[in-house]
Design a protein around this motif. Structure first.
Motif, PDB file in Angstrom:
ATOM      1  N   LYS A   4       0.834  -1.200   0.000  1.00  0.00           N
ATOM      2  CA  LYS A   4       0.000   0.000   0.000  1.00  0.00           C
ATOM      3  C   LYS A   4       0.871   1.254   0.000  1.00  0.00           C
ATOM      4  CE  LYS A   4      -3.891  -0.006   2.198  1.00  0.00           C
ATOM      5  NZ  LYS A   4      -4.953   0.006   3.239  1.00  0.00           N
ATOM      6  N   SER A   5       1.969   1.238   0.766  1.00  0.00           N
ATOM      7  CA  SER A   5       2.861   2.408   0.819  1.00  0.00           C
ATOM      8  C   SER A   5       3.538   2.650  -0.513  1.00  0.00           C
ATOM      9  CB  SER A   5       3.913   2.207   1.916  1.00  0.00           C
ATOM     10  OG  SER A   5       4.880   1.237   1.551  1.00  0.00           O
ATOM     11  N   TRP A   6       3.710   1.597  -1.295  1.00  0.00           N
ATOM     12  CA  TRP A   6       4.316   1.747  -2.619  1.00  0.00           C
ATOM     13  C   TRP A   6       3.298   2.251  -3.653  1.00  0.00           C
ATOM     14  CZ3 TRP A   6       7.135  -3.645  -2.656  1.00  0.00           C
ATOM     15  CH2 TRP A   6       8.323  -3.538  -1.924  1.00  0.00           C
ATOM     16  N   GLY A   7       2.034   2.218  -3.325  1.00  0.00           N
ATOM     17  CA  GLY A   7       1.015   2.714  -4.239  1.00  0.00           C
ATOM     18  C   GLY A   7       0.173   1.645  -4.898  1.00  0.00           C
ATOM     19  N   PHE A   8       0.329   0.401  -4.480  1.00  0.00           N
ATOM     20  CA  PHE A   8      -0.461  -0.675  -5.073  1.00  0.00           C
ATOM     21  C   PHE A   8      -1.834  -0.768  -4.410  1.00  0.00           C
ATOM     22  CE2 PHE A   8       3.870  -1.969  -6.061  1.00  0.00           C
ATOM     23  CZ  PHE A   8       3.756  -2.374  -7.380  1.00  0.00           C
ATOM     24  N   LEU A 263      10.183  -7.309  -7.041  1.00  0.00           N
ATOM     25  CA  LEU A 263       9.648  -5.980  -6.786  1.00  0.00           C
ATOM     26  C   LEU A 263      10.420  -5.255  -5.694  1.00  0.00           C
ATOM     27  CD1 LEU A 263       7.356  -4.077  -7.678  1.00  0.00           C
ATOM     28  CD2 LEU A 263       5.952  -5.061  -5.861  1.00  0.00           C
ATOM     29  N   ASP A 264      10.725  -5.958  -4.611  1.00  0.00           N
ATOM     30  CA  ASP A 264      11.448  -5.342  -3.500  1.00  0.00           C
ATOM     31  C   ASP A 264      12.790  -4.796  -3.963  1.00  0.00           C
ATOM     32  OD1 ASP A 264      11.512  -4.505  -0.926  1.00  0.00           O
ATOM     33  OD2 ASP A 264      11.838  -6.457  -0.014  1.00  0.00           O
ATOM     34  N   THR A 265      13.514  -5.579  -4.765  1.00  0.00           N
ATOM     35  CA  THR A 265      14.809  -5.139  -5.275  1.00  0.00           C
ATOM     36  C   THR A 265      14.663  -3.934  -6.187  1.00  0.00           C
ATOM     37  OG1 THR A 265      15.682  -7.387  -5.151  1.00  0.00           O
ATOM     38  CG2 THR A 265      16.844  -5.844  -6.590  1.00  0.00           C
ATOM     39  N   CYS A 266      13.627  -3.928  -7.008  1.00  0.00           N
ATOM     40  CA  CYS A 266      13.424  -2.800  -7.932  1.00  0.00           C
ATOM     41  C   CYS A 266      13.222  -1.487  -7.172  1.00  0.00           C
ATOM     42  CB  CYS A 266      12.221  -3.081  -8.838  1.00  0.00           C
ATOM     43  SG  CYS A 266      12.510  -4.392 -10.050  1.00  0.00           S
ATOM     44  N   TRP A 271      14.994   1.550  -9.105  1.00  0.00           N
ATOM     45  CA  TRP A 271      14.591   1.378 -10.499  1.00  0.00           C
ATOM     46  C   TRP A 271      13.105   1.688 -10.658  1.00  0.00           C
ATOM     47  CZ3 TRP A 271      17.020  -4.183 -11.010  1.00  0.00           C
ATOM     48  CH2 TRP A 271      18.410  -4.064 -11.000  1.00  0.00           C
ATOM     49  N   MET A 272      12.378   1.659  -9.543  1.00  0.00           N
ATOM     50  CA  MET A 272      10.982   2.079  -9.499  1.00  0.00           C
ATOM     51  C   MET A 272      10.830   3.025  -8.324  1.00  0.00           C
ATOM     52  SD  MET A 272       9.120  -1.608 -10.296  1.00  0.00           S
ATOM     53  CE  MET A 272       7.454  -0.960 -10.428  1.00  0.00           C
ATOM     54  N   GLU A 273       9.961   4.027  -8.482  1.00  0.00           N
ATOM     55  CA  GLU A 273       9.746   5.019  -7.436  1.00  0.00           C
ATOM     56  C   GLU A 273       8.366   4.835  -6.824  1.00  0.00           C
ATOM     57  OE1 GLU A 273      10.289   8.689  -9.579  1.00  0.00           O
ATOM     58  OE2 GLU A 273      12.410   8.813  -9.014  1.00  0.00           O
ATOM     59  N   HIS A 274       8.270   5.143  -5.543  1.00  0.00           N
ATOM     60  CA  HIS A 274       6.966   5.071  -4.900  1.00  0.00           C
ATOM     61  C   HIS A 274       6.666   6.419  -4.250  1.00  0.00           C
ATOM     62  CE1 HIS A 274       8.834   4.711  -0.858  1.00  0.00           C
ATOM     63  NE2 HIS A 274       9.697   3.884  -1.428  1.00  0.00           N
ATOM     64  N   PRO A 275       5.368   6.778  -4.118  1.00  0.00           N
ATOM     65  CA  PRO A 275       4.231   5.970  -4.578  1.00  0.00           C
ATOM     66  C   PRO A 275       4.138   5.961  -6.096  1.00  0.00           C
ATOM     67  CG  PRO A 275       3.458   8.087  -3.801  1.00  0.00           C
ATOM     68  CD  PRO A 275       4.930   8.036  -3.479  1.00  0.00           C
ATOM     69  N   LEU A 276       3.659   4.857  -6.628  1.00  0.00           N
ATOM     70  CA  LEU A 276       3.563   4.690  -8.071  1.00  0.00           C
ATOM     71  C   LEU A 276       2.503   5.619  -8.650  1.00  0.00           C
ATOM     72  CD1 LEU A 276       3.596   0.825  -8.057  1.00  0.00           C
ATOM     73  CD2 LEU A 276       5.371   2.242  -9.090  1.00  0.00           C
TER      74      LEU A 276
END
Length: 295
Positions: A4-8, A263-266, A271-276
């Motif tokens: 949820k914190s990542w934006g999913f 996903l965790d590594t990204c 390589w990925m930013e949050h929140p998405l």
């Protein structure tokens, strides 16, 4: 909470048929184990997530590849026990019908590229009918049909549309898996070529009446020699593109041994930013969202 914190806001839950009915025909699996699926659904309900239940491994396998549960080098289309698969889908639909967080039921994962398209459409029609009769109604739950590989999309649509199925069946979603790593054709592409492919995928998704990207990753051939900044650019390009799908996207996978699939590594490597978010989420969606969507 981390997701949820990542934006999913949704999870796709792959499961084999043996999770529902136990192993049949001497397949080397252990089951049933529906209590674990119940737990996932209950957790999703508690935390405000939506769930796609994905019958990832059909009886006999929708292909002979490992994602069906185990590799089968002697697999052929007749190996797929489609009538039994319909029974498994009926069991899932009856068990989870009416659960608000269950937004979709996917009938299989990646049918073999040699599967006859007309026969596949026949079975998809039967699967939709079975799921709806079992109580999963169109105003609550999407029925998800994979088109794999996605280069068969034109062939599939020609058959599906010619039968009047776009108008006949409500809340049916096509699932595309948009990887840019399998096959030698990807090895000649530059970083910018990969970004352009992602953009073209967005245009294709926008043209479809209802679609989701059920799987994607940051994996590319090693020849790209991507820096961390290039990986971030590639991720953003895909997220922006897949925002064009009516029913959103799912990254494969939450946990994996290989960095570009984990996903965790990204997120850890930025390589990925949050929140998405897509490039411009201030604009209204390009199409009306049906109930049970998971953008």
């Amino acid at each position: 909470e981390k997701l949820k914190s990542w934006g999913f806001n949704a999870v796709r839950v792959p499961l084999g048929y043996w999770t529902v009915t136990g192993s049949t025909c001497e397949d080397p699996f252990v089951g049933p184990a529906l209590e674990h699926v119940d737990r996932v659904v209950n957790l999703a309900d508690k935390h405000g997530f939506q769930v796609v239940l994905d019958l990832h491994g059909n009886p006999g396998g929708e292909s002979g590849e490992k994602p069906c549960g185990h590799a089968n080098t002697s697999w052929e289309e007749s190996s797929w026990r489609k009538d039994e698969a319909l029974h498994v889908l009926e069991c899932l639909a009856k068990r989870f019908a009416g659960r608000r967080c269950v937004a979709g039921l996917q009938v299989c994962n990646e049918p073999h590229g040699a599967c006859n398209i007309s026969a596949l459409c026949d079975w998809y029609e039967r699967a939709i009918d079975v799921i709806r009769r079992a109580g999963m109604l169109p105003d609550q739950t999407a029925v998800i049909l994979p088109v794999y590989w996605y280069d068969r999309l034109g062939e599939f649509l020609q058959c599906w549309v010619s039968r009047g199925n776009i108008l006949r069946h409500e809340h049916v979603v096509l699932d595309l898996h948009l990887y840019q790593c399998f096959g030698t054709g990807w090895e000649s592409l530059s970083h910018h070529d990969h970004l352009e492919v992602a953009a073209r995928h967005g245009a294709i998704l926008q043209s479809l009446p209802a679609a989701m990207v059920g799987e994607w990753s940051l994996a590319r051939p090693a020849q790209v020699l991507a820096t961390d900044g290039m990986e971030l650019e590639f991720a953003k390009a895909q997220i922006d593109s897949y925002a064009s799908s009516s029913h959103g996207w799912f990254f494969w996978n939450f946990r994996d041994q290989v960095d570009h699939w984990d996903l965790d590594t990204c997120f850890e490597r930025r390589w990925m930013e949050h929140p998405l978010s897509a490039k411009d989420d201030s604009q209204p969606p390009a199409r009306t969202r049906a109930p049970g969507c998971f953008p």
